[in-house]
Structure formats: structure tokens, C-alpha cells
Design a protein around this motif. Structure first.
Motif, short mmCIF file in Angstrom:
data_model
loop_
_atom_site.label_atom_id
_atom_site.label_comp_id
_atom_site.label_asym_id
_atom_site.label_seq_id
_atom_site.Cartn_x
_atom_site.Cartn_y
_atom_site.Cartn_z
N ILE A 136 0.84 -1.17 0.03
CA ILE A 136 -0.03 0.03 0.06
C ILE A 136 1.00 1.37 -0.05
N ASN A 137 0.67 2.32 -0.82
CA ASN A 137 1.32 3.46 -0.90
C ASN A 137 1.63 3.91 0.63
N GLU A 138 2.58 4.23 1.12
CA GLU A 138 2.75 4.17 2.49
C GLU A 138 1.82 5.46 3.12
N VAL A 139 1.88 6.63 2.47
CA VAL A 139 1.35 7.73 2.93
C VAL A 139 -0.24 7.54 3.10
N ASP A 140 -0.64 6.65 2.26
CA ASP A 140 -2.00 6.58 1.94
C ASP A 140 -2.72 5.78 3.35
N GLU A 141 -1.75 5.26 4.26
CA GLU A 141 -1.98 4.71 5.41
C GLU A 141 -2.49 5.92 6.20
N LEU A 181 -11.13 2.99 -1.58
CA LEU A 181 -11.53 2.90 -3.05
C LEU A 181 -10.08 2.64 -3.51
N SER A 182 -9.83 1.84 -4.41
CA SER A 182 -8.68 1.59 -5.25
C SER A 182 -9.01 1.45 -6.55
N MET A 183 -8.19 1.80 -7.60
CA MET A 183 -8.20 1.42 -8.95
C MET A 183 -7.03 0.92 -9.25
N GLY A 184 -7.29 -0.31 -9.78
CA GLY A 184 -5.80 -1.16 -10.09
C GLY A 184 -6.06 -2.49 -10.37
N GLN A 218 -6.97 10.24 -16.98
CA GLN A 218 -8.10 8.96 -17.11
C GLN A 218 -8.33 8.39 -15.61
N THR A 219 -7.32 8.40 -14.84
CA THR A 219 -7.47 7.70 -13.44
C THR A 219 -8.49 8.85 -12.80
N ALA A 220 -8.26 10.26 -12.94
CA ALA A 220 -9.13 11.26 -12.18
C ALA A 220 -10.41 10.84 -12.89
N LEU A 239 -10.47 11.33 1.07
CA LEU A 239 -9.08 11.55 1.51
C LEU A 239 -8.22 10.67 0.79
N THR A 240 -7.01 11.32 0.40
CA THR A 240 -5.92 10.72 0.01
C THR A 240 -4.55 10.92 0.29
N GLY A 241 -3.55 10.16 -0.25
CA GLY A 241 -2.33 10.34 0.34
C GLY A 241 -1.87 11.78 -0.64
N GLY A 242 -0.73 12.32 -0.16
CA GLY A 242 -0.47 13.33 -0.69
C GLY A 242 0.41 13.25 -2.24
N GLU A 243 0.93 11.96 -2.26
CA GLU A 243 1.96 11.60 -3.41
C GLU A 243 2.19 9.90 -3.38
N SER A 244 2.01 9.34 -4.70
CA SER A 244 2.24 7.91 -4.63
C SER A 244 3.74 7.80 -5.01
N ASP A 255 5.26 5.72 -6.77
CA ASP A 255 5.71 5.26 -8.24
C ASP A 255 5.38 6.24 -9.17
N ALA A 256 4.25 6.91 -9.05
CA ALA A 256 4.03 8.09 -10.04
C ALA A 256 4.71 9.20 -9.75
N ARG A 257 4.88 9.51 -8.14
CA ARG A 257 5.07 10.89 -7.82
C ARG A 257 4.53 11.80 -8.42
N LEU A 258 3.34 12.14 -8.58
CA LEU A 258 2.68 13.19 -9.46
C LEU A 258 2.27 14.17 -8.43
N ALA A 259 1.64 13.55 -7.21
CA ALA A 259 0.93 14.43 -6.38
C ALA A 259 -0.07 15.49 -6.94
N1 AMP Z 1 -4.92 4.14 -9.01
C1 AMP Z 1 -5.34 4.66 -7.86
N2 AMP Z 1 -6.29 4.32 -7.07
C2 AMP Z 1 -6.84 4.72 -5.92
N3 AMP Z 1 -6.13 6.10 -5.40
C3 AMP Z 1 -5.05 6.50 -6.09
C4 AMP Z 1 -4.72 5.84 -7.37
N4 AMP Z 1 -3.91 6.85 -7.91
C5 AMP Z 1 -3.56 7.65 -6.88
N5 AMP Z 1 -4.51 7.65 -5.79
C6 AMP Z 1 -4.54 8.41 -4.68
O1 AMP Z 1 -3.88 9.76 -4.95
C7 AMP Z 1 -2.57 10.04 -4.05
C8 AMP Z 1 -1.80 10.73 -5.04
O2 AMP Z 1 -1.27 9.99 -6.11
P1 AMP Z 1 -0.40 10.38 -7.31
O3 AMP Z 1 -1.05 11.97 -7.80
O4 AMP Z 1 -0.35 9.46 -8.40
O5 AMP Z 1 0.75 10.93 -6.60
C9 AMP Z 1 -2.29 8.68 -3.71
O6 AMP Z 1 -1.67 8.82 -2.63
C10 AMP Z 1 -3.70 7.69 -3.45
O7 AMP Z 1 -4.43 8.18 -2.38
#
Ligand code: AMP
Ligand code: FAD
Lengths: 263, 319
Positions: free
Chosen positions: A39-44, A64-67, A101-103, A119-124, A126-130
């Protein structure tokens, strides 16, 4: 009137950062099979923030997760921490989806639910987009309360502390709101044994694109807004000299910096 | 020639160095136009510098509502400029605010976002450095007008005088852009040190500093070099330094000319945020610390001895 708050927490399953991560040469996408998925650590911390809000105000936390199907493991972890129910968006056609597309897809899923706060994590990692949380605000029309290190809810008003390099701003909005949290917002709890057992019986709904009314040819790698055309593994950095301090280590570094014209 | 929009970052009334770098890169794609989004009066003092670095036009998208709300008004203002100019690309410095604003803009205009690139070619091909520099990725925005954020220190800024003609843009801020109100802005004690993300020199401290007070050693060294100060996650988690100055996988990614790691072991997640630095120097008492695997120069020794000696030596040499 509804009692309590409906909170949706977004979790992403990502490759473990301790592993050597790579891209697949077949289609230049992230290799999710060859490394451990976590799990993306900051999502916890987003889950923790959600749990604390329903503990204080009552209500439910939907995770909720998409994957890929395997992302259900991350949802189960959140359920074992105390979340109420899970929602997985999984469809082969989503492989290689870009963040736009994810959005769109997550916003569509959210439109099928009743929610006050996402509620979401600040950044993933892998993608590191935030940027996904801000995009969800754009796509759903909810308030953007992102990059928060502190979240306070009073009635339908949410305040967050958004940090910047010079300090922080207090940002305020009414629900519905999309909140992303940073590392250090709170300490995420560990699942208890009881929580792990209970999680096995909690509802986890899996939907595909058809269920959401999204056509497969609107999404996925072939229709992404960005394309990776090639990649190259870089040779690791070469180590330079490491010298044991003989009482002149500081002077030696100064000499080195001078020799590299860095002074 | 096609117009290329560059969103301008300013700090205390001056254009940031990283913005000048993006203006330099933008010239490869077309004719740069700077875009100043902010409260009334922000653009005028920036104009000369923007012109000097190649801005043919400077769009002045000013409204006092912009700083009052998060993201929304800035997206509206940029959208107005995009409609007025039909640009070939939209660029900005990678940063928390900029990424969110540009992402929302891209979503609105049906484009893709390439975030945190380290290079852009004339045909729009971008280069990203991912997984802490382990992989270099080439790509392109494949839908709509390319929207790109560029990592600071990716190129050297070069002057290239242009007209710098001021063009006023009418900004109307929609109600939906005003959902997130800025209720307060708090400036925490911040000295005259440069910003971490675009600093030329960074000195970072880790758990080896032993306590929050240990950062005095790192700060003194940083000040003798005019450097920014960073920290490892272990130091941040211990509460010794603020999270916004954390370097690494879940902190900032930096790429300075010189990075000095003091009492940092060099875990993979720390390296992910700093290993594209041009020169890396490490001070660590453990000869086996992984930081030495990538340091160009390292001293194996006690940081409380070596770092103050270096500070003293630098102060002496710099006069
Ligand atoms: N495929 C996904 N499914 C669910 N949550 C996501 C997904 N991608 C990103 N997020 C959420 O959006 C946050 C920021 O992601 P990102 O913009 O990819 O750095 C993550 O910490 C997650 O909480
Ligand atoms: C998902 C995830 C994300 C992470 N993100 C980040 C991140 O963004 N940034 C980050 O930094 N870490 C991150 N980490 C943590 C990372 O794994 C390490 O735990 C962390 O970087 C260690 O910090 P450190 O080097 O300061 O501490 P340590 O590993 O404890 O190293 C301290 C070093 O100081 C040296 N030392 C001690 N005393 C002295 C002395 N007197 N003189 C000289 N040397 C001395 C020791 O020899 C040692 O090498 C992340 C981890 C995970 C799982």
C-alpha cells in the motif's frame, strides 16, 4: 438527515520502494509483477485520518482503489485497520491509464456514492505526481484541500494546514471536499488480530468499466494523454574516494571542492 | 513562431532562477511568453528580467482574488491566457502549487501533463528521471496542448533579450474557483537561506546529528556555502527538522550542483531524492554506509569534528 460522515479513502498499491523497480520493455509501463506490492505508505495516514474522523463524528469509511485485482490486498489492509467497506475498480482495459484517465474513472465511481469527504495520500511513490487529488476536485467540482499536514472538521467546515517552504497556509472549505494528507499528519495504526479477522468478512465490491458506464476505448495505454516512447536504465553512479579522517578531513573536503571549482 | 507559455514563479518580488531556466528551455519550442498570475501589481517589477530572458510577451493575469483561494482562480486565469494565445505548449517550474494548477488546467483543456521533466527537445519530446535517477524515460504529451513542469537545475539559464511587451488579460474568477478559501498565511521563522528545491548547493543532515541541536552544525556549514538545508526522513521523523525540508522518495527531489550529506546513511529512499546531484560529498563515521557508494568524495569520520572544520576552512578561504 444522514448521521455522521461518509468518507472515501483512496489507496494505491505500489511497488515496494526497497526493491529495484523497473519498466517493462514490452510496453514501457511499470513492472508491477516482479516486485512486492505494498500500500502506498502515506495512504495509510489518509486511512488513519478517515478513521479518526468517524470515531469523532460517526459515519463510514469506504476504501477505494483503482488497480489490478491484486490491489484488493491493499483494500483488505485498510479494512483490517478499521475501514467499513471496500470498492475496487479493476479492468484489463485500464492498463497504462494516465492520471487524467484515473481522475475521470475515480470521479465516475465517486458519482455513484454518497460522500462528504474524500481523503487521499499526498503523493504515490511510483508515479510521484501528487496531482490526482487536485484533479478529482476539478472533475467532481468539490473543494480542493490538498497537501495537508493537519485536518480539522467542524460541522460541514473543513480546515487544513497546507505547508509550503516558508511555513503554511490555513485553507478552509465546506464539504464536499477532497483532502490529501502528507507524511507526518498522524501515526497510522497497526491492524489488530481482531481487525484482520473482521476484515475478511467486510464487504468488498469489485466493479469494471462497464459497471461504471465507461467505454473501454476511452481509456488505457492506447488512449492515454501522455506516452512513454523509450527508456534507458542508467548505470549506477561511480563511487569516488572515501578517505578516513586523520584530523584534517574538513580541510580535505575544502581542497576537493576547490579542485572541482565549487567554491 | 508559435507561442510557448511559461508560468512565472516569483519570490519576494523577484523572478526565481528556476523560472529563468524554464524560459531558456521554452525557446526550443517556440517564442516564450511569460504569464504572471497573482494579485494586482505583481507583474510590473518582474517585467525587465522576464524580457531579458526571452519573454516576447508578458501576460499580466492579475486579480486580487487569486491569492485569496487555493488553485481555482489561478486555473481560471491561466485558462483565460490559453484562450487568448492558443499556445503550442504550457510550461512551469515543478512545484507543489504549479503541478496542481497545471494538472487542473490540462484536465480542463483536454491535455496531458508531463511532470518534473529534466529536458525538453524541440519536437516536444521530454526526458524524465525516475526512481531516483535509475531510469531515464523519454515521452510526449499525446493529447492536446503539451503541459509540462520542469525540475529546477535541469539547464543553465541563459539571457536572450526580447521585447517583454506587457499584455493585460481580463481575469474573471468563477464561483466554483472560490471553494477553498485561504483563511490564514503563516510564515514560520525562515532565514535568508535559498529554497531547497532550486538551491545550487544543499547541505543535508540525518540521524547522525543525534538531536535537533545537532542541526546547528549543518546550518553553519550551509551558511558558509550560501546553501539550503535538507534532512533525511529519520531526522524529520525524530522531529528535529520540518517535513517540507525532507529530501528523498517521500520528500523533495533535488538536483543541485553540490550536495553534502552529513550523518546520513544513504538508504535507497534517500538516494531517490538526491542522486542526480552533480557532485555529492559525504561525511559519515561508518565506512560501510551506502552513501559512500555514490559520493564523489567522502570523509570517514566524526561529523562533529569534520563539519565544523570544513565550515571554518570555507569561511577562511572565502574571506
Ligand atoms: N489508482 C489509484 N487508486 C486509488 N487511489 C489512487 C490511485 N492513484 C492515486 N491515488 C491516490 O492519489 C494520491 C496521489 O497520487 P499521485 O497523484 O499518483 O501521486 C495517492 O496517495 C492515492 O491516495
Ligand atoms: C516508503 C518509504 C519512503 C521513504 N522516504 C524517505 C525520504 O523521502 N527521505 C529519506 O531520507 N528517507 C526516506 N525513507 C527512510 C529510509 O529508508 C531511511 O530510513 C532514512 O533515509 C535514514 O535516515 P538517516 O540516513 O538519517 O538515518 P540512519 O540510516 O540511521 O543513518 C545515520 C547515519 O549517520 C552516521 N553517523 C552517526 N553518528 C555520526 C557521527 N557522529 N559522525 C558521522 N556520522 C555519524 C551513521 O554511521 C549512519 O550512517 C523512506 C522509507 C520508506 C519505506
Amino acid at each position: 438527515m444522514r448521521l455522521g460522515m461518509n468518507i472515501v479513502v483512496l489507496v494505491k498499491q505500489v511497488p515496494d520502494t526497497w526493491a529495484e523497480r523497473s519498466l517493462k520493455s514490452s510496453d514501457n509501463t511499470l513492472d508491477r509483477e516482479s516486485v512486492d506490492a505494498v500500500i502506498n505508505e502515506v495512504d495509510e495516514q489518509a486511512i488513519e485520518a478517515g478513521l479518526r474522523l468517524i470515531e469523532a463524528h460517526g459515519g463510514e469509511v469506504t476504501v477505494l482503489s483503482m488497480g489490478p485485482d491484486r490491489a484488493s490486498e491493499s483494500i483488505r489492509k485498510a479494512l483490517s485497520m478499521g475501514a467499513t467497506k471496500g470498492f475496487l475498480i479493476s479492468d484489463a482495459a485500464l492498463h497504462g491509464a494516465c492520471v487524467m484517465q484515473t481522475a475521470t474513472v475515480i470521479a465516475k465511481a465517486l458519482s455513484t456514492m454518497e460522500w462528504d469527504i474524500v481523503l487521499t495520500g499526498g503523493e504515490s511513490t511510483d508515479a510521484r505526481l501528487a496531482v490526482l487529488p487536485a484533479l478529482l476536485a476539478e472533475a467532481t467540482g468539490a473543494a480542493q484541500l490538498t497537501q495537508a499536514r493537519k485536518v480539522t472538521v467542524e460541522g460541514s467546515t473543513v480546515s487544513v494546514e497546507r505547508v509550503n517552504e516558508a511555513g503554511y497556509s490555513v485553507i478552509q472549505a465546506s464539504t464536499p471536499a477532497i483532502i490529501s494528507v502528507l507524511e507526518g499528519t498522524n501515526e497510522a495504526r497497526y491492524p489488530s488480530f481482531k481487525g484482520i479477522m473482521a476484515a475478511k468478512k467486510k464487504p468488498l465490491q469489485t466493479v469494471n468499466l462497464g459497471d461504471l458506464g465507461i467505454a473501454a476505448d476511452e481509456v488505457g495505454l492506447a488512449h492515454a494523454t501522455t506516452a512513454v516512447t523509450s527508456f534507458e536504465n542508467r548505470p549506477p553512479r561511480q563511487a569516488g574516494a572515501a578517505v578516513k579522517d586523520e584530523g584534517d578531513g574538513g580541510v580535505k573536503i575544502a581542497d576537493y571542492l576547490a579542485s572541482r571549482k565549487l567554491l | 513562431m508559435a507561442e510557448v507559455l511559461v508560468l512565472v514563479d516569483a519570490n519576494e518580488g523577484a523572478v526565481t532562477k528556476a523560472t529563468l531556466e524554464v524560459l531558456t528551455i521554452a525557446r526550443r519550442l517556440g517564442e516564450p511568453s511569460a504569464v504572471v498570475v497573482g494579485p494586482a501589481g505583481k507583474a510590473a517589477p518582474l517585467a525587465a528580467k522576464l524580457g531579458e530572458y526571452g519573454a516576447a510577451k508578458i501576460y499580466v493575469a492579475e486579480s486580487d482574488e487569486i491569492t485569496g483561494y487555493l488553485s481555482g482562480p489561478s486555473v481560471d486565469a491561466l485558462e483565460a491566457v490559453v484562450q487568448q494565445s492558443s499556445p503550442a505548449a504550457i510550461l512551469a517550474v515543478t512545484g507543489r502549487d504549479n503541478k496542481e494548477i497545471l494538472a487542473r488546467l490540462a484536465f480542463r483543456i483536454g491535455s496531458g501533463l508531463m511532470a518534473d521533466v529534466v529536458d525538453v527537445a524541440a519536437d516536444g519530446t521530454t526526458t524524465q528521471s525516475i526512481f531516483g535517477g535509475a531510469i531515464s524515460v523519454e515521452g510526449k504529451v499525446s493529447k492536446g496542448v503539451p503541459v509540462i513542469t520542469v525540475r529546477p537545475n535541469s539547464v543553465a539559464a541563459e539571457a536572450s533579450p526580447a521585447a517583454g511587451e506587457l499584455v493585460t488579460v481580463a481575469v474573471t474568477v468563477s464561483d466554483t474557483a472560490k471553494l477553498s478559501k485561504v483563511a490564514d498565511v503563516i510564515v514560520e521563522a525562515k532565514g535568508s537561506r535559498p529554497n531547497l528545491t532550486d538551491a545550487t548547493v544543499i547541505v543535508s543532515g540525518g540521524r547522525g546529528l543525534g538531536a535537533a541541536e545537532g542541526f546547528a552544525v549543518v546550518e553553519a556549514l550551509a551558511d558558509s556555502l550560501g546553501a539550503a538545508v535538507g534532512a533525511s526522513r529519520a531526522a524529520v521523523d525524530a522531529g528535529w527538522y520540518p517535513h517540507q525540508l525532507q529530501v528523498g522518495q517521500t520528500g523533495q527531489t533535488v538536483s543541485p550542483q553540490l550536495y553534502i550529506a552529513v550523518g546520513i546513511s544513504g538508504a535507497i529512499q534517500h538516494r531517490a531524492g538526491m542522486q542526480t546531484s552533480k557532485t555529492i560529498v559525504a561525511i559519515n563515521k561508518d565506512p560501510e554506509a551506502p552513501i559512500f557508494d555514490l559520493a564523489d568524495y567522502g570523509i570517514i569520520g566524526d561529523l562533529f569534528v569534520v563539519a565544523p572544520q570544513l565550515t571554518e576552512e570555507l569561511t577562511k578561504r572565502r574571506g
